[in-house]
Design a protein around this motif. Structure first.
Motif, PDB file in Angstrom:
ATOM      1  N   MET A 185      -9.738   3.325   0.340  1.00 60.74           N
ATOM      2  CA  MET A 185      -8.806   3.078   1.423  1.00 60.74           C
ATOM      3  C   MET A 185      -8.246   4.423   1.882  1.00 60.74           C
ATOM      4  O   MET A 185      -7.058   4.679   1.838  1.00 60.74           O
ATOM      5  CB  MET A 185      -7.697   2.118   0.980  1.00 60.74           C
ATOM      6  CG  MET A 185      -6.847   1.661   2.137  1.00 60.74           C
ATOM      7  SD  MET A 185      -5.804   0.282   1.706  1.00 60.74           S
ATOM      8  CE  MET A 185      -4.594   0.428   3.013  1.00 60.74           C
TER       9      MET A 185
ATOM     10  N   HIS B 241       0.864  -1.177   0.000  1.00 58.05           N
ATOM     11  CA  HIS B 241       0.000   0.000   0.000  1.00 58.05           C
ATOM     12  C   HIS B 241       0.900   1.226   0.000  1.00 58.05           C
ATOM     13  O   HIS B 241       2.125   1.110   0.000  1.00 58.05           O
ATOM     14  CB  HIS B 241      -0.879   0.021   1.250  1.00 58.05           C
ATOM     15  CG  HIS B 241      -1.687  -1.225   1.452  1.00 58.05           C
ATOM     16  ND1 HIS B 241      -2.975  -1.354   1.007  1.00 58.05           N
ATOM     17  CD2 HIS B 241      -1.381  -2.401   2.054  1.00 58.05           C
ATOM     18  CE1 HIS B 241      -3.441  -2.557   1.331  1.00 58.05           C
ATOM     19  NE2 HIS B 241      -2.485  -3.217   1.972  1.00 58.05           N
TER      20      HIS B 241
ATOM     21  N   GLU C 259      -1.041   3.252  -3.540  1.00 57.19           N
ATOM     22  CA  GLU C 259      -0.541   2.151  -4.360  1.00 57.19           C
ATOM     23  C   GLU C 259      -1.675   1.159  -4.573  1.00 57.19           C
ATOM     24  O   GLU C 259      -2.314   0.743  -3.609  1.00 57.19           O
ATOM     25  CB  GLU C 259       0.630   1.466  -3.657  1.00 57.19           C
ATOM     26  CG  GLU C 259       1.212   0.275  -4.403  1.00 57.19           C
ATOM     27  CD  GLU C 259       1.967   0.676  -5.648  1.00 57.19           C
ATOM     28  OE1 GLU C 259       2.863   1.520  -5.533  1.00 57.19           O
ATOM     29  OE2 GLU C 259       1.645   0.146  -6.734  1.00 57.19           O
ATOM     30  N   PHE C 260      -1.868   0.767  -5.824  1.00 57.91           N
ATOM     31  CA  PHE C 260      -2.967  -0.146  -6.115  1.00 57.91           C
ATOM     32  C   PHE C 260      -2.823  -1.417  -5.277  1.00 57.91           C
ATOM     33  O   PHE C 260      -1.787  -2.077  -5.295  1.00 57.91           O
ATOM     34  CB  PHE C 260      -2.968  -0.507  -7.593  1.00 57.91           C
ATOM     35  CG  PHE C 260      -4.124  -1.377  -7.971  1.00 57.91           C
ATOM     36  CD1 PHE C 260      -5.409  -0.858  -7.977  1.00 57.91           C
ATOM     37  CD2 PHE C 260      -3.942  -2.703  -8.291  1.00 57.91           C
ATOM     38  CE1 PHE C 260      -6.482  -1.662  -8.308  1.00 57.91           C
ATOM     39  CE2 PHE C 260      -5.014  -3.511  -8.610  1.00 57.91           C
ATOM     40  CZ  PHE C 260      -6.288  -2.986  -8.626  1.00 57.91           C
ATOM     41  N   CYS C 261      -3.891  -1.743  -4.530  1.00 59.04           N
ATOM     42  CA  CYS C 261      -3.765  -2.835  -3.579  1.00 59.04           C
ATOM     43  C   CYS C 261      -4.935  -3.797  -3.667  1.00 59.04           C
ATOM     44  O   CYS C 261      -5.247  -4.491  -2.717  1.00 59.04           O
ATOM     45  CB  CYS C 261      -3.640  -2.281  -2.167  1.00 59.04           C
ATOM     46  SG  CYS C 261      -4.958  -1.125  -1.752  1.00 59.04           S
TER      47      CYS C 261
ATOM     48  N   CYS D  69      -4.697   5.743   0.410  1.00 58.11           N
ATOM     49  CA  CYS D  69      -3.740   4.774  -0.094  1.00 58.11           C
ATOM     50  C   CYS D  69      -3.467   5.088  -1.555  1.00 58.11           C
ATOM     51  O   CYS D  69      -4.378   5.292  -2.340  1.00 58.11           O
ATOM     52  CB  CYS D  69      -4.291   3.359   0.036  1.00 58.11           C
ATOM     53  SG  CYS D  69      -3.224   2.128  -0.719  1.00 58.11           S
TER      54      CYS D  69
ATOM     55  N   HIS E 229      -9.011  -0.632  -3.542  1.00 59.70           N
ATOM     56  CA  HIS E 229      -7.980   0.391  -3.403  1.00 59.70           C
ATOM     57  C   HIS E 229      -8.594   1.794  -3.370  1.00 59.70           C
ATOM     58  O   HIS E 229      -8.100   2.688  -2.669  1.00 59.70           O
ATOM     59  CB  HIS E 229      -7.008   0.220  -4.565  1.00 59.70           C
ATOM     60  CG  HIS E 229      -6.152   1.394  -4.856  1.00 59.70           C
ATOM     61  ND1 HIS E 229      -5.227   1.888  -3.968  1.00 59.70           N
ATOM     62  CD2 HIS E 229      -6.076   2.192  -5.956  1.00 59.70           C
ATOM     63  CE1 HIS E 229      -4.605   2.927  -4.509  1.00 59.70           C
ATOM     64  NE2 HIS E 229      -5.105   3.140  -5.706  1.00 59.70           N
TER      65      HIS E 229
HETATM   66 CU1  CUA Z   1      -4.082   0.132  -0.117  1.00 64.69          CU
HETATM   67 CU2  CUA Z   1      -4.273   0.965  -2.223  1.00 64.69          CU
END
Ligand code: CUA
Ligand code: HEA
Ligand code: HEA
Ligand SMILES: [Cu+2]
Lengths: 205, 332, 630
Positions: free
Chosen positions: B213, B167, B204-206, B202, B210
């Motif tokens: 977040m 993340h 970063e693609f998670c 967040c 995503h």
């Molecule tokens: Cu955690 Cu995007």
């Protein structure tokens, strides 16, 4: 459609040879191109090994034992011996010696077969599985990469040998034999750093 | 000057809250970053104007008709050669300036020394944030979720960890982002300078959620912060009223596998700590405003509000959900 | 018939394909193969572009419900993967495959069968990705898929495998094509075309192909490691097994950064060719141009970490990568100067191809400058993974690579089809696309600065991102309209365009010396080159004769000075490249499901390759066993 623009003739290529060997031959460059690609892949795979080593507190990781030396050393010695044979074949090809390349490629194919057998035993003495930890994965990646080159090389030598024994050999095929020899040299040379990485680095650290 | 920039940004947006903007910094780090951003934009714009001017003049310039219609091979261009050299030198100067600025900025960011007394650990999870503070008064760890409180004017070093995927922790108004990577621990310094609410997300693609977040950051005075932390350290208040008491019973049975409500039997770790849920502004990582209706809706249908969330739909009926919502809302 | 016409017909007979479907499958004509490549890539550009339109609709307002998260994630994953792996890289190679032999006055590429194999394998990758999509096994994690999210624990099923294997397909194809192009350029230049007299376009293709050779092994390695982690439980990227998630990122970006220049450098070649022709002078600063391209290529391998500034690597290292990344602005800026200087000192004719060049300069420089901003390691902490980067990448990819490609398409269209595209509609599509593009993507810089992360399927109203997103969506519609006009123009001009003749623009390089469209063997005789712009020489053209008309012969020359060395026998059409590609496709697809596919799948591949390369020569007999000494 439009009239072709006239041009003056300044030369005639029909008296040039219709084949060539070594770097003059266009096929040689393709061979080099693929060696560059595979060489880059080898280098990167070795970099992966070293990277994982640098991330690990000990190498091999606690609990793992380094691979056994006996079989691999035998393999390595054999590989270098074969390089002598390989250079001999290459010379025969350069000299356009049909009988020589027929015999030589056959011997190379047999040698390749033997290496594959030894390699099989060697894989059995790595003392680690690929799914045990990252160290094992890296070791196996290098081994699989190199073994796949051994296999293709064996296949190529065998097919080439079969062809040479059943056909009249033109200069182009001598050139092919030379290319194949260079490829074998590449496979031999690629083994050196891999051998050091897999068998010696875990012993030195 | 800074304000003018933020203003320009807001105007361009047709009026924004500035709660999550690089252009409206509210912390030391974001300020320093904005200064360099402006410098870079300035250098870039100057170079761009030069390029455009050269191009425009090149297009509209009157041509001298000397060589008829024949194209020319390798004409002599002494003036242009000098131009190329001058242009290269100019680029080198511009680049040196920017590279130096970048170095200096790095030094600046390192200059704000974190105070040792406040420790904050952030754990990013699919798709919410766990925040754990060490209470300087008692030395005990205090857990909360999805809402970060920071005292104004102090540098806090947050420690970033993840147990699942990668993340990235980002509060644009306060500082740059930092990835949260399983198997590693990263740190980020935050020095808030302005009171208020800010938005973090967040970056970063998670995975599937995503987008949802986010978290809230409240920057408050030292005293308010202490009071908040002291309150967070306390166990949950006991329910008042039959409905809420029923809610508590449900939570400590049906939700306890995943949620913690300190002071009750619920001690799960898979979901956010709910001990002081009622004191937060938003729930489910910024997805909904926190109020009783939304809690109820969330409990009944988490999957339709945040498709893919790791909280499963429960088997509660609407009366049960209402009871739970009453209880949770009261957990201030 | 004159002697010349007779020879022309003999050559045609020698070099033409068989008619019908058999000819279609067996052809080794570089023009036919390359045209297929280009058309496939353009079709994919349209499909992936429409996916983007769908995404833009979803993002046009806060809390839109058009697409769920899964749908959106699949959309940007397919969009990005298709655009980079199946559109941009292949289309550039295809342009090289089509143009390089023509510009070298050669009959074909160095390895015609390998060219056919490249295309079929590429098509295999395209089909695998899109058939998987039809079966709902769509990659859904973007064009780069970091573990652990893409690892076995968080991505069960085969979506990630499809993505990883699609890369293997397209990269093997691209590597084969690059080796082919490099060998063609080094060994098949016309007599007289020393390295120092090579058109900038050829330089660009040489540099890009060499970069491909060194960059692509990295991505093949890393995706294979990922598949191994998923299929046979290796631990390359699992922290608990001693692996490291960042290892993936290092390997991916060691490829990923050069990749974007592999797309961009050929575009520099297009721009140079167009600028030269329409400015009526050779490009200003030949040597700085060549050195710039080489510098970009070398630097490109030393700055991958600028995609990883936020992962928490040591600051000192990051500073190095900052400096290396910014350094690229020097060669790039010099090139921009040289093109403008060419226009400045030439007598420009503002036809559509040159308009695209101007559009390229105006747009690409913005993208380059935003790249310089992200190159600052500390500053990038605010910019990375936001719409600022989305803006950057579209400015450089579309402005820097697609606009030159569109220009190149208009420029060489008459050569390929024999007809000119409509200028009027060309200008209309140009204006729509340029305006729509900037309206659509400029606001994304601001969105990024306002805190909008990339790869989010929706956002709440209170973020304030609504209005700018709406503007971006409107811009997309304008440029889509432009795209439709462009495609329609290309289609309609096939029949209705003005007949072009061999050399409608008065070009400087050899491809304009042959027919439009070029005949099967490209040139009757081997042209001889004396200057950078052979067709602009004042004292007539020169050629060499002596290549056979009755068998497929090409002239091979020395690598540096292009001195004739020998006549090489170029292979005839063959079905085996196609069958080898089919066998390889089976192997690749099957190895998603079982590692044993690498063993049994290799047999048909080996078989097809053996037949493909089997030399057809007389059989040995007792006597010549001893006497072959020629
Ligand atoms: Cu955690 Cu995007
Ligand atoms: C064609 C493709 C292309 C090109 C040419 C470029 C060119 C450049 N790119 Fe870009 N880049 C991408 C495609 C491309 N990029 C893609 C696809 C991504 C995203 C990947 C992803 O995450 O999905 C990306 C991401 C990306 C990042 C990572 C951002 C992040 O994720 O945080 C960075 C960081 O340094 C960067 C930098 C640069 C630089 C410095 C250049 C330079 O080469 C630009 C040089 C050109 C100029 C500078 C303009 C001309 C020069 C002048 C007019 C001189 C004057 C200038 C000065 C004095 C400053 N790019
Ligand atoms: C060359 C590469 C390329 C091109 C051309 C485009 C083109 C476009 N892109 Fe793309 N994009 C990427 C490469 C590219 N993109 C990459 C690499 C990413 C990152 C993905 C990731 O994060 O993994 C990305 C991500 C990306 C995002 C961010 C997604 C996210 O992070 O959530 C967005 C959002 O707006 C977007 C939009 C667009 C739009 C509107 C276009 C428009 O320009 C498209 C316009 C074109 C058309 C609409 C087609 C034209 C129509 C025709 C030609 C008609 C044809 C008709 C007939 C055949 C008859 N792109
Ligand atoms: Cu890059």
């Amino acid at each position: 459609m439009s009239e072709p623009v006239p041009y003056t003739i300044v030369g005639d290529v029909s008296d040039l040879p219709d084949c060539a060997m070594g770097p003059r031959n266009i096929v040689w460059w393709g061979n080099i191109g693929f060696m560059l690609i595979e060489g880059t892949a080898f280098l990167l795979a070795m970099a992966v090994y070293l990277y994982l080593q640098s991330e690990s507190p000990s190498w091999p990781p606690a609990g793992d034992t380094p691979p056994d030396l006996a079989w691999s050393t035998m393999f390595t010695v054999g590989l270098f011996t074969s390089e002598a044979l390989n250079l001999w074949v290459s010379r025969k090809a350069k000299a356009k010696d049909a009988a020589g390349v027929r015999r030589g490629t056959l011997l190379m194919a047999l040698a390749g077969l033997m290496f594959l057998v030894v390699r099989g035993v060697e894989l059995d003495h790595l003392n680690i599985r690929w799914d045990q930890d990252a160290y094992g994965s890296a070791v196996w990646m290098l081994m699989v990469l190199h073994t796949s080159h051994l296999t293709t090389e064996l296949g190529e030598s065998a097919v080439q040998s079969a062809w040479l024994h059943t056909h009249r050999i033109d200069p182009d095929q001598f050139s092919d034999v030379q290319d194949n020899c260079e490829y074998w040299t590449f496979v031999v040379l690629a083994w050196v750093p891999i051998y050091v990485l897999i068998y010696w680095v875990p012993r030195w650290t | 000057m800074n304000r003018a920039w933020g203003l320009a940004g807001c105007l361009a947006l047709g009026g924004c809250s500035g709660a999550n903007s690089v252009l409206a910094p509210a912390g030391y780090q974001a300020h320093a970053l904005l200064d360099v951003l402006k410098l870079t934009v300035f250098v870039g714009a100057a170079m761009y104007v030069l390029v455009l001017a050269f191009l425009t003049l090149g297009i509209v310039r009157r041509r001298v008709q000397e060589s008829g219609d024949l194209p020319v091979v390798e004409p002599a261009d002494a003036g242009l050669h000098r131009g190329l050299i001058a242009w290269s030198v100019l680029i080198l100067c511009g680049l040196s300036l920017l590279i130096t600025a970048s170095f200096v900025l790095d030094r600046h960011l390192a200059a704000a020394q974190p105070s040792e007394t406040l420790e904050v650990r952030v754990t990013a999870q699919q798709w919410w944030w766990r925040f754990v503070y060490r209470d300087p008064a008692t030395g005990r760890w205090v857990e909360t979720a999805n809402e970060l409180h920071l005292p104004v004017g102090r540098t806090v070093r947050v420690t970033l960890g993840s147990n699942d995927v990668i993340h990235s922790f980002w509060v644009p108004s306060l500082a740059g982002k930092m990835d949260v990577i399983p198997g590693r621990v990263n740190v980020l310094d935050l020095t808030p300078r302005r009171l208020g609410w800010f938005r973090g997300q967040c970056a970063e693609f998670c995975g599937v959620q995503h987008a949802h977040m986010a978290f809230d950051v409240k920057v408050e005075s030292e005293a308010d912060f202490r009071a908040w932390l002291a309150n967070q350290a306390r166990p949950a208040v006991s329910p008042s009223g039959v409905d809420a008491a029923r809610g508590m019973r449900i939570v400590s049975t049906q939700c306890a596998a995943c949620h913690t409500v300190r002071g009750t039997a619920a001690a799960g770790r898979a979901g956010p700590d709910l001990t002081h849920l009622g004191a937060r502004r938003r729930m489910a990582a910024g997805t909904l405003a926190l109020n009783r209706g939304n809690i109820e809706g969330w409990i009944l249908q988490p999957q339709s509000i945040k498709p893919g969330t790791l909280m499963p739909a429960t088997s509660l009926d609407s009366r049960g959900a209402e009871a739970v919502a009453r209880y949770l809302e009261a957990l201030k | 018939m004159t002697v010349e016409a007779e020879r022309h017909h003999a050559l045609l007979r020698t070099w033409s394909d068989a008619p019908g479907i058999w000819g279609f499958l067996t052809t080794v004509d570089h023009k036919r193969i390359a045209a297929r490549y280009v058309l496939t890539a353009v079709a994919l550009l349209a499909i992936a572009g429409l996916l983007a339109v769908d995404m833009r609709l979803q993002l046009s307002q806060p809390n839109m419900g058009r697409m769920g998260p899964q749908g959106f994630n699949e959309a940007f994953a397919l969009h990005g993967s298709t655009m980079l792996f199946l559109v941009s890289v292949p289309v550039m190679e295809a342009m090289a495959m089509w143009l390089v032999p023509l510009m070298l006055g050669a009959r074909t590429v160095a390895y015609p069968r390998l060219a056919a194999f490249s295309y079929w394998l590429y098509l295999g990758g395209v089909l695998m990705l899109w058939i998987a999509h039809a079966l709902d096994v769509t990659p859904d994690l973007g064009w780069f898929e970091y573990p652990p999210l893409s690892g076995p624990a968080y991505a069960p099923g085969h979506r990630v495998d499809v993505w990883a294997q699609m890369i293997t397909f397209s990269e093997v194809a691209a590597l084969a094509a690059s080796v082919n192009i490099v060998a063609t350029i080094l060994k098949m230049r016309p007599p007289g075309m020393t390295l120092a007299k090579m058109p900038l376009f050829i330089w660009a293709m040489l540099v890009a192909s060499l970069m491909t050779i060194f960059a692509l092994p990295s991505v093949m390695l890393v995706t294979s490691m990922l598949i191994a982690d998923r299929l046979v439980s290796t631990h390359f990227f699992t922290p608990t097994g001693g692996g490291d998630t960042l290892l993936f990122q290092h390997l991916f970006w060691f490829f990923g950064h050069p990749e974007v220049y592999i797309i961009f450098v050929p575009a520099l070649g297009f721009v140079s060719a167009i600028t030269e022709t329409f400015s009526r002078r050779t490009v200003f600063g030949y040597i700085p141009m060549v050195l710039s391209m080489l510098a970009i290529a070398v630097l490109a391998f030393g700055l991958w970490v600028h995609h990883m500034f936020a992962v928490g690597l040591p600051k000192m290292g990051n500073s190095f990568y900052t400096a290396a990344s910014m350094a690229i602005a020097l060669p790039a800026g010099m090139q921009i100067f040289c093109w403008i200087a060419t226009i400045w000192s030439g007598r420009p004719m503002f036809r559509t191809p040159l308009l695209w060049v101007i559009g390229f300069i105006v747009t690409f420089v913005i993208g380059g400058l935003s790249g310089v901003m992200t190159a600052s390691a500390p500053l990038d902490l605010q910019l990375t993974d936001t719409y600022f980067v989305v803006a950057h990448l579209h400015y450089v990819l579309i402005g820097g690579a697609m606009f030159p490609l569109f220009g190149a398409f208009c420029y060489w269209y008459p050569k390929a089809t024999g007809r000119l595209m409509s200028e009027r509609w060309g200008v209309v599509s140009f204006v729509l696309i340029i305006v729509g593009f900037n309206v659509g993507f400029f606001p994304m810089h601001l969105l990024g600065l306002e805190g909008m992360p990339r790869r989010i399927y929706t956002y709440p109203a209170e973020t304030g991102w609504g209005p700018l997103n709406l503007v971006a969506t409107i811009g997309t519609f304008i440029s889509t309209a432009g795209g439709v006009v462009f495609v329609a123009n290309a289609f309609l001009s096939l029949k209705r365009g003005k007949v072009a003749g061999d050399d409608p623009w008065g070009g400087s390089t050899l491809e304009w010396a042959t027919q439009s469209p070029p005949c099967a063997h490209n040139f009757n005789e081997v042209p001889v080159v004396r200057s950078l712009a052979p067709l602009w020489d004042r004292d007539g053209r020169q050629a060499m004769i002596g290549l056979s008309a009755t068998c497929r012969e090409v002239l091979v020359t020395s690598a540096v000075n292009a001195e004739p060395q020998y006549r090489h026998k170029s292979p005839a059409p063959s079905i085996w490249p196609f069958l080898a590609a089919v066998a390889t496709s089976i192997l690749f697809v099957a190895s998603i499901f079982t590692p044993w596919a690498l063993v049994w799948g290799a047999l048909p591949v080996a078989l097809t390759l053996i037949v493909w390369f089997w030399p057809n020569r007389p059989r040995a007999n007792a006597t010549d066993q001893q006497v072959t000494r020629s």
